[in-house]
Design an enzyme around this catalytic site. Sequence first.
Site, PDB file in Angstrom:
ATOM      1  N   ARG A   1      62.144  37.516  56.804  1.00  0.00           N
ATOM      2  CA  ARG A   1      60.803  36.914  56.977  1.00  0.00           C
ATOM      3  C   ARG A   1      59.712  37.954  57.202  1.00  0.00           C
ATOM      4  NH1 ARG A   1      63.472  33.329  60.227  1.00  0.00           N
ATOM      5  NH2 ARG A   1      64.130  31.486  59.071  1.00  0.00           N
TER       6      ARG A   1
ATOM      7  N   LYS B   1      48.000  42.770  48.301  1.00  0.00           N
ATOM      8  CA  LYS B   1      48.645  41.903  47.297  1.00  0.00           C
ATOM      9  C   LYS B   1      49.935  42.559  46.829  1.00  0.00           C
ATOM     10  CE  LYS B   1      44.907  39.590  44.846  1.00  0.00           C
ATOM     11  NZ  LYS B   1      44.388  39.420  43.487  1.00  0.00           N
TER      12      LYS B   1
ATOM     13  N   GLU C   1      40.894  51.908  36.642  1.00  0.00           N
ATOM     14  CA  GLU C   1      40.535  51.142  37.852  1.00  0.00           C
ATOM     15  C   GLU C   1      39.358  51.817  38.578  1.00  0.00           C
ATOM     16  OE1 GLU C   1      41.976  48.271  37.984  1.00  0.00           O
ATOM     17  OE2 GLU C   1      44.105  48.424  37.504  1.00  0.00           O
TER      18      GLU C   1
ATOM     19  N   LYS D   1      37.064  49.111  46.969  1.00  0.00           N
ATOM     20  CA  LYS D   1      38.060  48.051  47.138  1.00  0.00           C
ATOM     21  C   LYS D   1      38.109  47.574  48.589  1.00  0.00           C
ATOM     22  CE  LYS D   1      42.404  46.147  45.992  1.00  0.00           C
ATOM     23  NZ  LYS D   1      43.525  46.100  45.096  1.00  0.00           N
TER      24      LYS D   1
ATOM     25  N   GLU E   1      41.028  36.295  48.419  1.00  0.00           N
ATOM     26  CA  GLU E   1      40.446  36.013  47.108  1.00  0.00           C
ATOM     27  C   GLU E   1      39.920  34.583  46.953  1.00  0.00           C
ATOM     28  OE1 GLU E   1      42.464  37.956  43.880  1.00  0.00           O
ATOM     29  OE2 GLU E   1      41.407  36.727  42.428  1.00  0.00           O
TER      30      GLU E   1
ATOM     31  N   ARG F   1      36.501  38.750  46.022  1.00  0.00           N
ATOM     32  CA  ARG F   1      37.652  39.573  45.622  1.00  0.00           C
ATOM     33  C   ARG F   1      37.974  39.382  44.137  1.00  0.00           C
ATOM     34  NH1 ARG F   1      43.236  41.136  48.841  1.00  0.00           N
ATOM     35  NH2 ARG F   1      44.009  42.444  47.151  1.00  0.00           N
TER      36      ARG F   1
ATOM     37  N   ASN G   1      38.957  41.621  39.416  1.00  0.00           N
ATOM     38  CA  ASN G   1      39.690  41.289  38.187  1.00  0.00           C
ATOM     39  C   ASN G   1      38.861  41.532  36.930  1.00  0.00           C
ATOM     40  OD1 ASN G   1      42.118  40.396  39.397  1.00  0.00           O
ATOM     41  ND2 ASN G   1      41.028  38.568  40.072  1.00  0.00           N
TER      42      ASN G   1
ATOM     43  N   HIS H   1      40.541  42.139  33.650  1.00  0.00           N
ATOM     44  CA  HIS H   1      41.971  41.897  33.833  1.00  0.00           C
ATOM     45  C   HIS H   1      42.509  40.660  33.133  1.00  0.00           C
ATOM     46  CE1 HIS H   1      41.934  45.287  36.437  1.00  0.00           C
ATOM     47  NE2 HIS H   1      43.196  45.125  36.771  1.00  0.00           N
TER      48      HIS H   1
ATOM     49  N   HIS I   1      45.814  41.522  31.199  1.00  0.00           N
ATOM     50  CA  HIS I   1      47.121  40.894  31.418  1.00  0.00           C
ATOM     51  C   HIS I   1      47.649  40.264  30.131  1.00  0.00           C
ATOM     52  CE1 HIS I   1      46.345  40.594  36.034  1.00  0.00           C
ATOM     53  NE2 HIS I   1      46.772  41.779  35.663  1.00  0.00           N
TER      54      HIS I   1
ATOM     55  N   HIS J   1      49.410  49.133  32.066  1.00  0.00           N
ATOM     56  CA  HIS J   1      48.361  48.331  32.694  1.00  0.00           C
ATOM     57  C   HIS J   1      46.977  48.991  32.567  1.00  0.00           C
ATOM     58  CE1 HIS J   1      46.580  45.546  35.538  1.00  0.00           C
ATOM     59  NE2 HIS J   1      46.110  46.572  36.231  1.00  0.00           N
TER      60      HIS J   1
HETATM   61  N1  LIG Z   1      48.762  44.820  44.045  1.00  0.00           N
HETATM   62  C1  LIG Z   1      47.602  45.073  43.496  1.00  0.00           C
HETATM   63  O1  LIG Z   1      46.545  44.785  44.062  1.00  0.00           O
HETATM   64  C2  LIG Z   1      47.544  45.744  42.154  1.00  0.00           C
HETATM   65  C3  LIG Z   1      46.342  46.291  41.686  1.00  0.00           C
HETATM   66  C4  LIG Z   1      46.349  46.983  40.470  1.00  0.00           C
HETATM   67  C5  LIG Z   1      47.530  47.114  39.745  1.00  0.00           C
HETATM   68  N2  LIG Z   1      48.688  46.554  40.233  1.00  0.00           N
HETATM   69  C6  LIG Z   1      49.955  46.712  39.509  1.00  0.00           C
HETATM   70  O2  LIG Z   1      50.277  48.099  39.473  1.00  0.00           O
HETATM   71  C7  LIG Z   1      51.137  48.316  38.358  1.00  0.00           C
HETATM   72  C8  LIG Z   1      50.697  49.559  37.612  1.00  0.00           C
HETATM   73  O3  LIG Z   1      50.802  50.654  38.475  1.00  0.00           O
HETATM   74  P1  LIG Z   1      50.869  52.153  37.933  1.00  0.00           P
HETATM   75  O4  LIG Z   1      49.834  52.351  36.910  1.00  0.00           O
HETATM   76  O5  LIG Z   1      50.905  53.021  39.124  1.00  0.00           O
HETATM   77  O6  LIG Z   1      52.253  52.186  37.115  1.00  0.00           O
HETATM   78  P2  LIG Z   1      53.723  52.654  37.484  1.00  0.00           P
HETATM   79  O7  LIG Z   1      54.066  52.290  38.862  1.00  0.00           O
HETATM   80  O8  LIG Z   1      54.594  52.146  36.387  1.00  0.00           O
HETATM   81  O9  LIG Z   1      53.629  54.247  37.385  1.00  0.00           O
HETATM   82  C9  LIG Z   1      53.323  54.850  36.164  1.00  0.00           C
HETATM   83  C10 LIG Z   1      54.352  55.927  35.801  1.00  0.00           C
HETATM   84  O10 LIG Z   1      54.122  57.093  36.577  1.00  0.00           O
HETATM   85  C11 LIG Z   1      55.344  57.527  37.185  1.00  0.00           C
HETATM   86  N3  LIG Z   1      54.954  58.227  38.406  1.00  0.00           N
HETATM   87  C12 LIG Z   1      54.496  57.696  39.550  1.00  0.00           C
HETATM   88  N4  LIG Z   1      54.080  58.656  40.385  1.00  0.00           N
HETATM   89  C13 LIG Z   1      54.311  59.838  39.785  1.00  0.00           C
HETATM   90  C14 LIG Z   1      54.073  61.193  40.132  1.00  0.00           C
HETATM   91  N5  LIG Z   1      53.450  61.527  41.273  1.00  0.00           N
HETATM   92  N6  LIG Z   1      54.465  62.157  39.263  1.00  0.00           N
HETATM   93  C15 LIG Z   1      55.029  61.823  38.082  1.00  0.00           C
HETATM   94  N7  LIG Z   1      55.243  60.566  37.667  1.00  0.00           N
HETATM   95  C16 LIG Z   1      54.886  59.577  38.516  1.00  0.00           C
HETATM   96  C17 LIG Z   1      56.117  56.250  37.348  1.00  0.00           C
HETATM   97  O11 LIG Z   1      57.494  56.513  37.494  1.00  0.00           O
HETATM   98  C18 LIG Z   1      55.795  55.531  36.046  1.00  0.00           C
HETATM   99  O12 LIG Z   1      56.597  56.008  35.009  1.00  0.00           O
HETATM  100  C19 LIG Z   1      51.085  47.058  37.508  1.00  0.00           C
HETATM  101  O13 LIG Z   1      52.272  46.329  37.713  1.00  0.00           O
HETATM  102  C20 LIG Z   1      49.907  46.305  38.072  1.00  0.00           C
HETATM  103  O14 LIG Z   1      50.022  44.913  37.911  1.00  0.00           O
HETATM  104  C21 LIG Z   1      48.703  45.897  41.409  1.00  0.00           C
HETATM  105 ZN   LIG Z   2      44.520  46.538  37.571  1.00  0.00          ZN
END
Ligand SMILES: NC(=O)c1ccc[n+]([C@@H]2O[C@H](COP(=O)([O-])OP(=O)(O)OC[C@H]3O[C@@H](n4cnc5c(N)ncnc54)[C@H](O)[C@@H]3O)[C@@H](O)[C@H]2O)c1
Ligand SMILES: [Zn+2]
Length: 345
Positions: free
Chosen positions: A114, A136, A178, A212, A222, A226, A230, A233, A237, A249
């Site tokens: 939990r 989130k 972003e 942010k 949101e 908030r 998006n 987005h 998506h 992404h």
């Molecule tokens: N929760 C939220 O508010 C929110 C906001 C924006 C995006 N997201 C989510 O985030 C995700 C995208 O995140 P992302 O762009 O970080 O992608 P990711 O987590 O897939 O990372 C991108 C790549 O970089 C590699 N990597 C990470 N750190 C590294 C480093 N220091 N050195 C070398 N390689 C490294 C990872 O292994 C991966 O291959 C999506 O799923 C998206 O929906 C969530």
């Molecule tokens: Zn995003």
Amino acid sequence: MAQNINVTSPEFDYTIKIGSGLLDKIGEYVPAAPSVVITNTTVASFYGKRLSQLLPNSSVITMPDGEQYKTLETVNGLYPELVTAGLDRSGTVMALGGGVVGDTAGFVAATYMRGVRFVQIPTTLLAMVDSSVGGKVGVDLPQGKNLVGAFKQPEVVIIDPDVLATLPEREWRCGMAEVIKHGFIADEQLLQPELWDKTQAEILIARAVAVKVKIVQEDPYEKTVRAYLNLGHTFAHAIERVSQYSWPHGEAVGVGLVAAARLSYVLGLCSAELSEKVEKVVSTVGLPTRIGDLDPAELFAAMGSDKKWQAGHSRFVLLKAIGQPVIAHDVEAGVVIETLRQLKS
Ligand SMILES: NC(=O)c1ccc[n+]([C@@H]2O[C@H](COP(=O)([O-])OP(=O)(O)OC[C@H]3O[C@@H](n4cnc5c(N)ncnc54)[C@H](O)[C@@H]3O)[C@@H](O)[C@H]2O)c1
Ligand SMILES: [Zn+2]
């Protein structure tokens, strides 16, 4: 010198620490109780060993690398590993990685027993400026992105820009999507290429995070502003889904920003200059501005599963001007599809 940004959340206040060398001090920021680090195979290959040495009492658990693993199956596989690691209700889950690891580990932290404590150690630019902040967390379903999730605030967010040294160039640009999104929503300074130099990453990150933080503090769940985060987005998506996540992404957000700006112009909300400016900034960052061989009608159909579209009514975040996002409801399908068609080439 590390910068601290304090965040007020409905549950508790927490600090985002930004500074070179913070990773080596990680032991100072993690509660003494048992902890588990969740990371992925790629990030583990760079930083896993170092972290194990810095946190000798923590287990490091790895998940596979890729958006296609941000699923309930992965989550299902992680729970028993936490049990094996002896994590009890006083324990802490730490996410070391990009947004995929952060979202998945955060969902695990929100639901295991939990809910246990959660620490974010983002390692991509995207995760530093966006996904690690605001609480989130969640995973994807075959029907769409982020369809299962929770709000789970981190105890602390540790941002060490030094880890960006190993981040591939393409992932840096994804994070920039972003950053400029935050620029268009609320801080024109972020759109200045002089600020994008990697040697000044700490300043860029702090500034982008501040946008942010201000928004999520005002509207943590949101209900109102908030949603502005998006911007681009709804398009992004759909692109991710239709391309079966072969579009990262951040790249999808790049085109999504261009599409949102063009739609804003077509609907008479903003000037042609603003729409052109968005396209110019996106291409200067080096992000795609065209949808390539993706089918506009298919993209529109994929938007139907966007969880923000209540009862099938379309909803887009659009722009009136820099710093003036707006929400548009019930935009006609034909207008959206035509906007996307113009982004074919
Ligand atoms: N929760 C939220 O508010 C929110 C906001 C924006 C995006 N997201 C989510 O985030 C995700 C995208 O995140 P992302 O762009 O970080 O992608 P990711 O987590 O897939 O990372 C991108 C790549 O970089 C590699 N990597 C990470 N750190 C590294 C480093 N220091 N050195 C070398 N390689 C490294 C990872 O292994 C991966 O291959 C999506 O799923 C998206 O929906 C969530
Ligand atoms: Zn995003």
